[in-house]
Design an enzyme around this catalytic site. Structure first.
Site, PDB file in Angstrom:
ATOM      1  N   ASN A   1      79.289  71.467   0.196  1.00  0.00           N
ATOM      2  CA  ASN A   1      77.816  71.390  -0.016  1.00  0.00           C
ATOM      3  C   ASN A   1      77.809  70.218  -1.109  1.00  0.00           C
ATOM      4  OD1 ASN A   1      75.054  71.229  -1.303  1.00  0.00           O
ATOM      5  ND2 ASN A   1      74.847  72.662   0.326  1.00  0.00           N
TER       6      ASN A   1
ATOM      7  N   ASP B   1      67.982  73.551  -0.776  1.00  0.00           N
ATOM      8  CA  ASP B   1      68.814  73.510   0.165  1.00  0.00           C
ATOM      9  C   ASP B   1      68.704  74.041   1.373  1.00  0.00           C
ATOM     10  OD1 ASP B   1      71.554  72.054   0.334  1.00  0.00           O
ATOM     11  OD2 ASP B   1      72.309  73.952   1.113  1.00  0.00           O
TER      12      ASP B   1
ATOM     13  N   HIS C   1      75.818  69.486   3.957  1.00  0.00           N
ATOM     14  CA  HIS C   1      76.190  70.751   3.539  1.00  0.00           C
ATOM     15  C   HIS C   1      77.603  71.044   3.819  1.00  0.00           C
ATOM     16  CE1 HIS C   1      71.881  72.596   4.417  1.00  0.00           C
ATOM     17  NE2 HIS C   1      72.064  71.855   3.436  1.00  0.00           N
TER      18      HIS C   1
ATOM     19  N   SER D   1      76.939  81.757   6.567  1.00  0.00           N
ATOM     20  CA  SER D   1      76.180  81.412   7.985  1.00  0.00           C
ATOM     21  C   SER D   1      75.519  80.195   7.780  1.00  0.00           C
ATOM     22  CB  SER D   1      75.241  82.641   7.943  1.00  0.00           C
ATOM     23  OG  SER D   1      74.495  82.663   9.172  1.00  0.00           O
TER      24      SER D   1
ATOM     25  N   GLU E   1      79.302  72.337   6.210  1.00  0.00           N
ATOM     26  CA  GLU E   1      80.116  72.206   7.526  1.00  0.00           C
ATOM     27  C   GLU E   1      79.902  70.497   7.873  1.00  0.00           C
ATOM     28  OE1 GLU E   1      77.794  74.287   6.584  1.00  0.00           O
ATOM     29  OE2 GLU E   1      77.758  76.172   7.918  1.00  0.00           O
TER      30      GLU E   1
ATOM     31  N   CYS F   1      73.480  72.692  10.309  1.00  0.00           N
ATOM     32  CA  CYS F   1      74.927  72.878  10.861  1.00  0.00           C
ATOM     33  C   CYS F   1      75.175  73.703  12.113  1.00  0.00           C
ATOM     34  CB  CYS F   1      75.401  73.623   9.588  1.00  0.00           C
ATOM     35  SG  CYS F   1      75.463  72.428   8.144  1.00  0.00           S
TER      36      CYS F   1
ATOM     37  N   CYS G   1      73.284  76.938   8.437  1.00  0.00           N
ATOM     38  CA  CYS G   1      71.792  76.692   8.635  1.00  0.00           C
ATOM     39  C   CYS G   1      71.452  75.899   9.975  1.00  0.00           C
ATOM     40  CB  CYS G   1      71.529  75.774   7.292  1.00  0.00           C
ATOM     41  SG  CYS G   1      71.860  74.146   7.792  1.00  0.00           S
TER      42      CYS G   1
END
Lengths: 186, 186
Positions: A80, A183, A91, A118, A93, A123, A120
């Site tokens: 991130n 975020d 982010h 986990s 990912e 992503c 978002c």
């Protein structure tokens, strides 16, 4: 926690790799919950965790990710960078995808996205766009993203419930609630 | 085309603003399809189209987008930069979000994402992450993205069926099929 997750239709993998079981076999479940954790998942999570720690050291949000080929090669790793780059789209990912660069569809389709947290909605969507078939998640106690939607679209989702991933986020959120809310669009 | 879209449960707005109707009123539909096109939507689409043309002039994929505040101010505009930056995550919508920078949640929640092309899964997810309540789409004839999912999550989706947006993509896809497939993970 396990009971809560089972109520949600989710299954976590044991934290200790030595107690590895396939949750779908252990539970006798006939549903779509698949948890094929392996030693490799722990190893690739470590790549994502290194990125999360790096992000924290830079003053950023401690979430890291890596795109890993089916032979274990790391295609790209990232973290991130909201704080570092002033970016609302970097982010863990997406930063890993950016680091991997332009790849043929067949490479994504034989890869795993490993992330400390986990994913978002954004992503989750990026994973679906590139038809990445498998996602390994460090933890989803501090934030539960699009796991159900990923599964509904045929993606295998493995949650490792990793202790360091949890405390990294718990400590960060406690110290920086406004930044964390920004975020996740809250 | 209209018949095809109605079969899919979708509604397009008339291309000519002078023939503006609210589709939900015109059809007497009781469902969730809302189409509140306005002259402002045409004007803000023009911002996205300028970006798409710029992308084409740069040798890139001609898709543009803009994040627009409820007072009409353009918060950020961008275009697909797969070719220009070698980026798999800079689509029109994500590039517009990146251009807008870090914003408070309340700003996103009072904004519209205008894009020349129906948003892919990643951009659909970005819209959902930031709870952008309204999306205006130039066209969805050449690519139909996550519109149904956006609607299912409460986002208002307006499709303008804009002639220039259509031929920009048709011409580009015909000349660059491999590049286009790469952009949508095919």
């Amino acid at each position: 926690m396990t009971r809560v997750l089972q109520t949600l239709g989710l299954t976590t993998c044991p934290t200790d790799p030595s107690s590895l079981t396939r949750a779908s076999e252990a539970s006798g479940a006939s549903g779509g919950i698949v948890c094929q954790m392996s030693m490799d998942d722990r190893a690739t999570l470590e790549v994502a965790k290194v990125q999360a720690r790096l992000g924290l050291a830079e003053g950023g949000i401690p979430i890291g990710a890596a795109l890993v080929a089916d032979d274990g090669a790391v295609l790209g790793a990232g973290h991130n960078r909201r704080v570092q780059l002033g970016s609302p789209i970097r982010h863990g990912e997406t930063d890993a995808l950016e680091a991997a660069g332009r790849l043929p569809a067949r490479v994504y389709r034989a890869s795993t996205m490993v992330t400390t947290l986990s994913p978002c909605d954004m992503c989750t969507g990026a994973i679906l766009l590139y038809e990445i078939p498998r996602v390994v998640i460090g933890e989803h106690r501090t934030f539960l993203g699009g796991e159900a939607y990923l599964r509904s679209r045929g993606v295998e989702v493995v949650v490792l419930d990793d202790a360091e991933c949890i405390w990294l986020m718990r400590d960060f959120i406690a110290a920086n609630p406004a930044l964390w809310n920004e975020d996740i669009g809250e």
